[in-house]
Design a protein around this motif. Structure first.
Motif, PDB file in Angstrom:
ATOM      1  N   ALA A  20       0.832  -1.205   0.000  1.00  0.00           N
ATOM      2  CA  ALA A  20       0.000   0.000   0.000  1.00  0.00           C
ATOM      3  C   ALA A  20       0.865   1.253   0.000  1.00  0.00           C
ATOM      4  O   ALA A  20       0.586   2.212  -0.725  1.00  0.00           O
ATOM      5  CB  ALA A  20      -0.952  -0.011   1.194  1.00  0.00           C
ATOM      6  N   ASP A  21       1.927   1.245   0.799  1.00  0.00           N
ATOM      7  CA  ASP A  21       2.845   2.389   0.839  1.00  0.00           C
ATOM      8  C   ASP A  21       3.491   2.638  -0.525  1.00  0.00           C
ATOM      9  O   ASP A  21       3.772   3.780  -0.881  1.00  0.00           O
ATOM     10  CB  ASP A  21       3.927   2.191   1.896  1.00  0.00           C
ATOM     11  CG  ASP A  21       3.399   2.304   3.318  1.00  0.00           C
ATOM     12  OD1 ASP A  21       2.265   2.798   3.499  1.00  0.00           O
ATOM     13  OD2 ASP A  21       4.124   1.885   4.250  1.00  0.00           O
ATOM     14  N   ALA A  22       3.701   1.564  -1.275  1.00  0.00           N
ATOM     15  CA  ALA A  22       4.287   1.685  -2.613  1.00  0.00           C
ATOM     16  C   ALA A  22       3.236   2.073  -3.658  1.00  0.00           C
ATOM     17  O   ALA A  22       3.580   2.357  -4.800  1.00  0.00           O
ATOM     18  CB  ALA A  22       4.960   0.374  -3.009  1.00  0.00           C
ATOM     19  N   GLY A  23       1.970   2.042  -3.265  1.00  0.00           N
ATOM     20  CA  GLY A  23       0.892   2.371  -4.193  1.00  0.00           C
ATOM     21  C   GLY A  23       0.436   1.200  -5.044  1.00  0.00           C
ATOM     22  O   GLY A  23      -0.280   1.378  -6.022  1.00  0.00           O
ATOM     23  N   TYR A  24       0.807  -0.015  -4.661  1.00  0.00           N
ATOM     24  CA  TYR A  24       0.488  -1.199  -5.452  1.00  0.00           C
ATOM     25  C   TYR A  24      -0.857  -1.821  -5.083  1.00  0.00           C
ATOM     26  O   TYR A  24      -1.456  -2.508  -5.903  1.00  0.00           O
ATOM     27  CB  TYR A  24       1.570  -2.263  -5.297  1.00  0.00           C
ATOM     28  CG  TYR A  24       2.929  -1.848  -5.804  1.00  0.00           C
ATOM     29  CD1 TYR A  24       3.145  -0.625  -6.441  1.00  0.00           C
ATOM     30  CD2 TYR A  24       4.019  -2.669  -5.638  1.00  0.00           C
ATOM     31  CE1 TYR A  24       4.398  -0.254  -6.886  1.00  0.00           C
ATOM     32  CE2 TYR A  24       5.282  -2.311  -6.089  1.00  0.00           C
ATOM     33  CZ  TYR A  24       5.464  -1.099  -6.707  1.00  0.00           C
ATOM     34  OH  TYR A  24       6.706  -0.736  -7.156  1.00  0.00           O
ATOM     35  N   VAL A  25      -1.304  -1.617  -3.843  1.00  0.00           N
ATOM     36  CA  VAL A  25      -2.613  -2.115  -3.423  1.00  0.00           C
ATOM     37  C   VAL A  25      -3.331  -1.009  -2.659  1.00  0.00           C
ATOM     38  O   VAL A  25      -2.717  -0.048  -2.200  1.00  0.00           O
ATOM     39  CB  VAL A  25      -2.535  -3.379  -2.526  1.00  0.00           C
ATOM     40  CG1 VAL A  25      -1.847  -4.528  -3.233  1.00  0.00           C
ATOM     41  CG2 VAL A  25      -1.883  -3.083  -1.194  1.00  0.00           C
ATOM     42  N   ARG A  26      -4.639  -1.180  -2.538  1.00  0.00           N
ATOM     43  CA  ARG A  26      -5.417  -0.315  -1.659  1.00  0.00           C
ATOM     44  C   ARG A  26      -6.230  -1.221  -0.742  1.00  0.00           C
ATOM     45  O   ARG A  26      -6.636  -2.310  -1.144  1.00  0.00           O
ATOM     46  CB  ARG A  26      -6.291   0.653  -2.441  1.00  0.00           C
ATOM     47  CG  ARG A  26      -7.373   0.035  -3.253  1.00  0.00           C
ATOM     48  CD  ARG A  26      -8.161   1.089  -4.065  1.00  0.00           C
ATOM     49  NE  ARG A  26      -9.337   0.538  -4.685  1.00  0.00           N
ATOM     50  CZ  ARG A  26      -9.364  -0.350  -5.665  1.00  0.00           C
ATOM     51  NH1 ARG A  26      -8.247  -0.821  -6.152  1.00  0.00           N
ATOM     52  NH2 ARG A  26     -10.494  -0.786  -6.164  1.00  0.00           N
ATOM     53  N   ALA A  27      -6.425  -0.774   0.470  1.00  0.00           N
ATOM     54  CA  ALA A  27      -7.193  -1.549   1.450  1.00  0.00           C
ATOM     55  C   ALA A  27      -8.347  -0.687   1.936  1.00  0.00           C
ATOM     56  O   ALA A  27      -8.203   0.524   2.082  1.00  0.00           O
ATOM     57  CB  ALA A  27      -6.296  -1.955   2.617  1.00  0.00           C
ATOM     58  N   ARG A  28      -9.484  -1.320   2.135  1.00  0.00           N
ATOM     59  CA  ARG A  28     -10.635  -0.603   2.686  1.00  0.00           C
ATOM     60  C   ARG A  28     -11.269  -1.465   3.773  1.00  0.00           C
ATOM     61  O   ARG A  28     -11.270  -2.688   3.700  1.00  0.00           O
ATOM     62  CB  ARG A  28     -11.642  -0.249   1.606  1.00  0.00           C
ATOM     63  CG  ARG A  28     -12.399  -1.419   1.043  1.00  0.00           C
ATOM     64  CD  ARG A  28     -13.532  -0.985   0.094  1.00  0.00           C
ATOM     65  NE  ARG A  28     -14.209  -2.147  -0.433  1.00  0.00           N
ATOM     66  CZ  ARG A  28     -15.222  -2.776   0.157  1.00  0.00           C
ATOM     67  NH1 ARG A  28     -15.689  -2.338   1.301  1.00  0.00           N
ATOM     68  NH2 ARG A  28     -15.773  -3.848  -0.395  1.00  0.00           N
ATOM     69  N   LYS A  29     -11.781  -0.796   4.773  1.00  0.00           N
ATOM     70  CA  LYS A  29     -12.461  -1.472   5.881  1.00  0.00           C
ATOM     71  C   LYS A  29     -13.934  -1.613   5.522  1.00  0.00           C
ATOM     72  O   LYS A  29     -14.511  -0.764   4.847  1.00  0.00           O
ATOM     73  CB  LYS A  29     -12.332  -0.676   7.176  1.00  0.00           C
ATOM     74  CG  LYS A  29     -10.904  -0.416   7.607  1.00  0.00           C
ATOM     75  CD  LYS A  29     -10.267  -1.656   8.145  1.00  0.00           C
ATOM     76  CE  LYS A  29      -8.863  -1.308   8.669  1.00  0.00           C
ATOM     77  NZ  LYS A  29      -8.155  -2.458   9.115  1.00  0.00           N
ATOM     78  N   GLY A  30     -14.536  -2.694   5.983  1.00  0.00           N
ATOM     79  CA  GLY A  30     -15.953  -2.919   5.752  1.00  0.00           C
ATOM     80  C   GLY A  30     -16.464  -3.988   6.683  1.00  0.00           C
ATOM     81  O   GLY A  30     -15.776  -4.399   7.620  1.00  0.00           O
ATOM     82  N   ALA A  36      -7.284  -4.664  -2.701  1.00  0.00           N
ATOM     83  CA  ALA A  36      -7.366  -4.689  -4.163  1.00  0.00           C
ATOM     84  C   ALA A  36      -6.043  -4.242  -4.759  1.00  0.00           C
ATOM     85  O   ALA A  36      -5.339  -3.393  -4.189  1.00  0.00           O
ATOM     86  CB  ALA A  36      -8.485  -3.768  -4.648  1.00  0.00           C
ATOM     87  N   LEU A  37      -5.705  -4.801  -5.901  1.00  0.00           N
ATOM     88  CA  LEU A  37      -4.502  -4.410  -6.632  1.00  0.00           C
ATOM     89  C   LEU A  37      -4.811  -3.132  -7.400  1.00  0.00           C
ATOM     90  O   LEU A  37      -5.835  -3.041  -8.081  1.00  0.00           O
ATOM     91  CB  LEU A  37      -4.107  -5.541  -7.594  1.00  0.00           C
ATOM     92  CG  LEU A  37      -2.733  -5.500  -8.223  1.00  0.00           C
ATOM     93  CD1 LEU A  37      -1.636  -5.531  -7.167  1.00  0.00           C
ATOM     94  CD2 LEU A  37      -2.565  -6.675  -9.176  1.00  0.00           C
ATOM     95  N   SER A  38      -3.954  -2.141  -7.293  1.00  0.00           N
ATOM     96  CA  SER A  38      -4.162  -0.877  -8.000  1.00  0.00           C
ATOM     97  C   SER A  38      -3.688  -1.013  -9.450  1.00  0.00           C
ATOM     98  O   SER A  38      -2.943  -1.949  -9.781  1.00  0.00           O
ATOM     99  CB  SER A  38      -3.376   0.241  -7.313  1.00  0.00           C
ATOM    100  OG  SER A  38      -1.986   0.071  -7.536  1.00  0.00           O
TER     101      SER A  38
END
Length: 95
Positions: free
Chosen positions: A50-60, A71-73
């Protein structure tokens, strides 16, 4: 020669990114079980990507409990393709 990406050198991160190519997003527990790692290990790998911008995470919530979806960006997909191309170049001459 195409360069390997330093964020994808760890086998678990490479497998994580590869797993995410097949879905729009995946639940944290599914990824943890697929990688056969602990929550803390997966959390660190997700944070690195995520720090590299390769994935994003969301809470649900899922089935009444809080969870994280990963998810993969688009950037992550592009970097993964280049990383895999570099790996293929490296092993091209292996019999």
């Amino acid at each position: 020669m195409t360069e390997l990406d330093r964020h994808l050198l760890a086998p678990a991160r490479l497998k994580l990114a590869t797993m995410l190519t097949a879905v729009s997003e995946a639940e944290f527990a599914v990824l943890r079980d697929g990688l056969d790692v602990s929550d803390s290990v997966l959390s660190k790998h997700v944070a690195t990507l995520a720090d590299a911008g390769y994935v994003r995470a969301r809470k649900g919530t899922h089935e009444g409990r809080r969870t994280t979806w990963v998810a993969l960006s688009p950037t992550g997909r592009k970097v993964l393709r280049h990383h895999v191309a570099a790996l293929r170049e490296i092993i091209a001459d292996v019999d």
